[in-house]
Design a protein around this motif. Structure first.
Motif, PDB file in Angstrom:
ATOM      1  N   SER A   2     -15.454  42.384   9.656  1.00 45.28           N
ATOM      2  CA  SER A   2     -16.429  41.334   9.375  1.00 45.28           C
ATOM      3  C   SER A   2     -15.970  40.039  10.044  1.00 45.28           C
ATOM      4  N   PRO A   3     -16.852  39.373  10.769  1.00 44.65           N
ATOM      5  CA  PRO A   3     -16.452  38.122  11.428  1.00 44.65           C
ATOM      6  C   PRO A   3     -16.204  36.985  10.450  1.00 44.65           C
ATOM      7  N   VAL A   4     -16.630  37.128   9.196  1.00 42.53           N
ATOM      8  CA  VAL A   4     -16.377  36.085   8.202  1.00 42.53           C
ATOM      9  C   VAL A   4     -15.221  36.473   7.279  1.00 42.53           C
ATOM     10  N   MET A   5     -14.413  37.430   7.727  1.00 43.57           N
ATOM     11  CA  MET A   5     -13.221  37.839   6.990  1.00 43.57           C
ATOM     12  C   MET A   5     -12.026  37.014   7.457  1.00 43.57           C
ATOM     13  N   ARG A   6     -11.135  36.660   6.535  1.00 44.12           N
ATOM     14  CA  ARG A   6      -9.917  35.937   6.882  1.00 44.12           C
ATOM     15  C   ARG A   6      -8.711  36.687   6.329  1.00 44.12           C
ATOM     16  N   ASN A   7      -7.760  36.997   7.196  1.00 37.94           N
ATOM     17  CA  ASN A   7      -6.547  37.735   6.859  1.00 37.94           C
ATOM     18  C   ASN A   7      -5.414  36.717   6.701  1.00 37.94           C
ATOM     19  N   LEU A   8      -4.882  36.542   5.493  1.00 32.49           N
ATOM     20  CA  LEU A   8      -4.028  35.394   5.182  1.00 32.49           C
ATOM     21  C   LEU A   8      -2.717  35.812   4.529  1.00 32.49           C
ATOM     22  N   SER A   9      -1.694  34.989   4.727  1.00 32.71           N
ATOM     23  CA  SER A   9      -0.410  35.173   4.049  1.00 32.71           C
ATOM     24  C   SER A   9       0.075  33.837   3.527  1.00 32.71           C
ATOM     25  N   TYR A  10       0.576  33.833   2.307  1.00 36.74           N
ATOM     26  CA  TYR A  10       1.086  32.618   1.678  1.00 36.74           C
ATOM     27  C   TYR A  10       2.429  32.905   1.012  1.00 36.74           C
ATOM     28  N   GLN A  11       3.231  31.865   0.889  1.00 33.73           N
ATOM     29  CA  GLN A  11       4.485  31.998   0.155  1.00 33.73           C
ATOM     30  C   GLN A  11       4.227  32.136  -1.344  1.00 33.73           C
ATOM     31  N   PHE A  12       3.187  31.458  -1.821  1.00 28.82           N
ATOM     32  CA  PHE A  12       2.872  31.452  -3.247  1.00 28.82           C
ATOM     33  C   PHE A  12       1.619  32.294  -3.518  1.00 28.82           C
ATOM     34  N   PRO A  13       1.499  32.846  -4.726  1.00 27.78           N
ATOM     35  CA  PRO A  13       0.281  33.583  -5.102  1.00 27.78           C
ATOM     36  C   PRO A  13      -0.853  32.610  -5.421  1.00 27.78           C
ATOM     37  N   VAL A  14      -1.428  32.029  -4.386  1.00 26.68           N
ATOM     38  CA  VAL A  14      -2.380  30.932  -4.550  1.00 26.68           C
ATOM     39  C   VAL A  14      -3.623  31.338  -5.335  1.00 26.68           C
ATOM     40  N   HIS A  15      -3.986  32.611  -5.273  1.00 25.08           N
ATOM     41  CA  HIS A  15      -5.195  33.078  -5.950  1.00 25.08           C
ATOM     42  C   HIS A  15      -5.017  33.155  -7.462  1.00 25.08           C
ATOM     43  N   LYS A  16      -3.787  33.003  -7.931  1.00 27.13           N
ATOM     44  CA  LYS A  16      -3.512  33.070  -9.371  1.00 27.13           C
ATOM     45  C   LYS A  16      -3.228  31.703  -9.986  1.00 27.13           C
ATOM     46  N   ILE A  17      -3.056  30.687  -9.159  1.00 26.50           N
ATOM     47  CA  ILE A  17      -2.656  29.368  -9.659  1.00 26.50           C
ATOM     48  C   ILE A  17      -3.772  28.754 -10.487  1.00 26.50           C
ATOM     49  N   SER A  18      -3.387  28.165 -11.596  1.00 18.25           N
ATOM     50  CA  SER A  18      -4.330  27.539 -12.531  1.00 18.25           C
ATOM     51  C   SER A  18      -3.541  26.536 -13.366  1.00 18.25           C
ATOM     52  N   PRO A  19      -4.200  25.770 -14.235  1.00 19.10           N
ATOM     53  CA  PRO A  19      -3.440  24.877 -15.122  1.00 19.10           C
ATOM     54  C   PRO A  19      -2.415  25.614 -15.974  1.00 19.10           C
ATOM     55  N   ASP A  20      -2.648  26.910 -16.212  1.00 26.86           N
ATOM     56  CA  ASP A  20      -1.732  27.691 -17.051  1.00 26.86           C
ATOM     57  C   ASP A  20      -0.705  28.478 -16.248  1.00 26.86           C
ATOM     58  N   PHE A  21      -0.851  28.521 -14.940  1.00 28.90           N
ATOM     59  CA  PHE A  21       0.108  29.261 -14.108  1.00 28.90           C
ATOM     60  C   PHE A  21       0.412  28.448 -12.863  1.00 28.90           C
ATOM     61  N   GLN A  22       1.616  27.856 -12.839  1.00 30.58           N
ATOM     62  CA  GLN A  22       2.043  27.035 -11.727  1.00 30.58           C
ATOM     63  C   GLN A  22       3.488  27.389 -11.378  1.00 30.58           C
ATOM     64  N   PRO A  23       3.681  28.343 -10.462  1.00 27.95           N
ATOM     65  CA  PRO A  23       5.036  28.775 -10.114  1.00 27.95           C
ATOM     66  C   PRO A  23       5.861  27.633  -9.535  1.00 27.95           C
TER      67      PRO A  23
END
Length: 251
Positions: free
Chosen positions: A145-166
Motif C-alpha cells: 500500500s502506498p499509504v503504508m509506513r514501515n517504522l522503528s522506534y526505541q520506545f513503544p510509542v503506540h503504548k504511551i499514555s498518561p498511565d504508561f511512560q517508560p
C-alpha cells in the motif's frame, strides 16, 4: 508599497511574539488582542488535534509554552494548515532546546502521532497502477500500500499514555506498520524485525516476487530448516494482504 510591507511585517511579528515586538502604531491593543488570540489558537488547535497523547502527558503550562515557542520562532515553509504538524516535527528536531522535564521519548512519540495523521490524509493511493487483488503473492510481485509506513522506534510509542511512560530505553526496538485499510481507517500493526525486513525487501526490490523476498529472509537468517521460513513467509504475505498492507500483485 515599501511602507505597507514594513507595516505588514511589523503586524505579523507582533502577533507571533508580542513580548519582543511592539504592535504597529495607531492600532488599539483590544483589536490586536483579537488577532493574537485567533492566530495562536488556530495553530495550537492543530497541534492539539495531531499530538493528543503528547499533550496529555505534559503539563498544560509546558504544552502552551512549547506551542508559543513554535509559533513565535519557527518559520513555516508551507501555507497549508494540514502541514503544520510536519513543521512542528521539524521544530522539535532542529530548533527547540530540550528541557529537563522533557520525556526521553518525546520526539519519537511526536513523530508517531504525526505519521498517523499523515497516513490519514495521504492521497498517494490515487492513480495506482493496475493490480490484481487476488494475485499469487509468491510467484508475482506483491504491491505494498502506498499509504503504508514501515517504522522503528526505541520506545513503544503506540503504548504511551498518561498511565504508561517508560523511563528507560527498552532492550529491543519497537517495529510498527501504520497503514490505512480499504475502509479508510488508520490502523497500526506491531511487527517483529523479520516482518519489517520482508516489507523493506518488497519496497526496495520492485521486481522481486514474494518467493524471492522470502528466500532473501531465509538466507539472511541461515535457518537450519529453510522450509520452515518459506512456509512462515508465505503465511505472512497473505496475512499482510488480508490487513491491506499488501494491496495485491503487479499485473
Amino acid at each position: 508599497m515599501a511602507d505597507f510591507k514594513q507595516h505588514q511585517q511589523q503586524f505579523a511579528a507582533h502577533i507571533r511574539n508580542p513580548v519582543s515586538n511592539p504592535a504597529p502604531e495607531g492600532i488599539e491593543d483590544r483589536r490586536m488582542a483579537i488577532y493574537r488570540e485567533l492566530f495562536f489558537n488556530n495553530v495550537e488547535g492543530f497541534l492539539s488535534n495531531t499530538f493528543p497523547v503528547l499533550k496529555s502527558i505534559i503539563s498544560q503550562d509546558d504544552w502552551l509554552a512549547m506551542a508559543k515557542d513554535f509559533f513565535s520562532r519557527h518559520a513555516c515553509e508551507t501555507p497549508l494548515f494540514s502541514e503544520i504538524s510536519q513543521e512542528f516535527i521539524d521544530y522539535l528536531q532542529n530548533e527547540r532546546e530540550s528541557q529537563p522535564h522533557d520525556p526521553s521519548f518525546m520526539l519519537e512519540l511526536a513523530h508517531y502521532e504525526w505519521i498517523e495523521m499523515a497516513v490519514a490524509i495521504s492521497d498517494e493511493d490515487q492513480g495506482l497502477p493496475a493490480a490484481d487483488p487476488n494475485g499469487d503473492l509468491l510467484r508475482q510481485h506483491p504491491l505494498l500500500s502506498p499509504v503504508m509506513r514501515n517504522l522503528s522506534y526505541q520506545f513503544p510509542v503506540h503504548k504511551i499514555s498518561p498511565d504508561f511512560q517508560p523511563q528507560q530505553i527498552p532492550d529491543e526496538m519497537t517495529h510498527l506498520v501504520v497503514f490505512r485499510n480499504r475502509q479508510d481507517e488508520v490502523r497500526f500493526l506491531e511487527i517483529n524485525a523479520v516482518t519489517q525486513q520482508l516489507i523493506e525487501i518488497l519496497k526496495q526490490n520492485p521486481n522481486a516476487t514474494g518467493l524471492d523476498a522470502v528466500r532473501m529472509i531465509a538466507e539472511a537468517l541461515q535457518h537450519p530448516d529453510p522450509d520452515v521460513i518459506m512456509t512462515a513467509g508465505e503465511n505472512l504475505l497473505y496475512d499482510l494482504r488480508h490487513k491491506d498492507i499488501i494491496i495485491g500483485t503487479a499485473v
